[in-house]
Design an enzyme around this catalytic site. Structure first.
Site, PDB file in Angstrom:
ATOM      1  N   SER A 143       0.852  -1.187   0.000  1.00 46.34           N
ATOM      2  CA  SER A 143       0.000   0.000   0.000  1.00 46.34           C
ATOM      3  C   SER A 143       0.884   1.231   0.000  1.00 46.34           C
ATOM      4  O   SER A 143       2.070   1.168   0.365  1.00 46.34           O
ATOM      5  CB  SER A 143      -0.873   0.000   1.262  1.00 46.34           C
ATOM      6  OG  SER A 143      -1.503   1.253   1.466  1.00 46.34           O
ATOM      7  N   TYR A 156      -2.619   0.241  10.637  1.00 46.20           N
ATOM      8  CA  TYR A 156      -2.477  -0.268   9.263  1.00 46.20           C
ATOM      9  C   TYR A 156      -1.107   0.036   8.650  1.00 46.20           C
ATOM     10  O   TYR A 156      -0.462  -0.878   8.105  1.00 46.20           O
ATOM     11  CB  TYR A 156      -3.610   0.309   8.407  1.00 46.20           C
ATOM     12  CG  TYR A 156      -3.667  -0.173   6.993  1.00 46.20           C
ATOM     13  CD1 TYR A 156      -4.201  -1.420   6.674  1.00 46.20           C
ATOM     14  CD2 TYR A 156      -3.225   0.631   5.943  1.00 46.20           C
ATOM     15  CE1 TYR A 156      -4.292  -1.850   5.355  1.00 46.20           C
ATOM     16  CE2 TYR A 156      -3.311   0.203   4.629  1.00 46.20           C
ATOM     17  CZ  TYR A 156      -3.839  -1.032   4.342  1.00 46.20           C
ATOM     18  OH  TYR A 156      -3.924  -1.459   3.035  1.00 46.20           O
TER      19      TYR A 156
END
Length: 258
Positions: A143, A156
């Site tokens: 990501s 995250y």
């Protein structure tokens, strides 16, 4: 499309929707045999059936990557059905976004169980067969959070930073034995999750446009664009790309902000 993955056997986790589903379709179109390792017992079988209807070989295996035994099961099922594992795409992941001190222990563990430990479970399950055949490609869907920190998205980005470390460690460890390990770092991609988020606002179209305006191309990514990068990394066209991370974000990560 040329059959760039002809007869390669690929396991794709979280392939029931979004980037995973787009990757499954792209792999099938490129000639791969696709194993759908998906927790959802509705979308997973549906995707396998869709690929079969297109003439591809496909198998659904119910898989919760947070469970190490499940990773072993899908690897064994793949070897039993097709005799080899050439590619693993670790796509399964969850968003866990909080202010750090408001993050519960349960949320911390949930995030790491899927976004980092789940990837390791799958890698550990497929690596023996890849090493035995002296060939394999592992592609981890990371990501933009792997290299950037956005407030209130904890933990995250911690897990995704760790995922890059895992990618590099395994890529270096096994490079001389024919196994390449790389990451793809998507930015904002127009998936069901993104649309569901926009729909929480009074004006979803305005929120969508805000996302578009953040990016130099004035749009966001499409799942298919991530999928085609995975096809390239899985193919024989990328033999010297290893322990790398490829950003797919339209240039947003290098855009100057004052």
């Amino acid at each position: 499309m040329s059959l760039r993955l002809q007869n390669k056997v690929a396991i794709i986790t979280g392939a029931g929707r979004g980037i995973g589903a787009a990757t499954a379709r792209a792999f099938a179109e490129a000639g791969a045999i696709v194993v759908i390792a998906e927790r959802d017992t509705t979308t997973g079988p549906a995707m396998a059936a869709e690929l079969k209807s297109l003439g591809a070989k496909s198998l659904f295996v119910e898989t919760d990557v947070a469970e190490s035994a499940a990773a072993v099961t899908v690897a064994e099922a793949t070897l039993g059905a097709f005799g080899r594992i050439d590619v693993l795409v670790n796509n399964a992941g969850i968003n866990v976004f909080h202010e750090p001190l408001e993050t519960t222990e349960a949320e911390w563990k949930r995030c790491f169980a899927v976004d980092l430990e789940g990837v390791w479970h799958m890698c550990k399950a497929v690596l023996p067969s890849m090493l035995a055949q002296n060939a394999g490609s592992i592609i981890n869907i990371a990501s933009s959070h792997s290299s950037k920190i956005i407030p209130d998205t904890f933990p995250y980005p911690v897990a995704k930073h760790g995922l890059l470390g895992l990618t590099r460690a395994l890529g270096i460890q096994y490079a001389a034995r024919g196994v390449r390990v790389n990451a793809i770092a998507p930015g904002y991609v127009e998936t069901d999750i993104a649309r569901d988020y926009w729909n929480t606002f009074p004006d979803p179209d305005a929120e969508r446009q805000k996302a578009y305006d953040l990016h130099p191309p004035k749009r966001i990514g499409r799942p298919e664009e991530v999928a085609m990068t995975a096809v390239f990394l899985a193919s024989d066209e990328a033999p010297f790309i290893n322990a790398a991370s490829i950003a797919i974000d339209g240039g947003r990560s290098v855009l100057y902000h004052d």
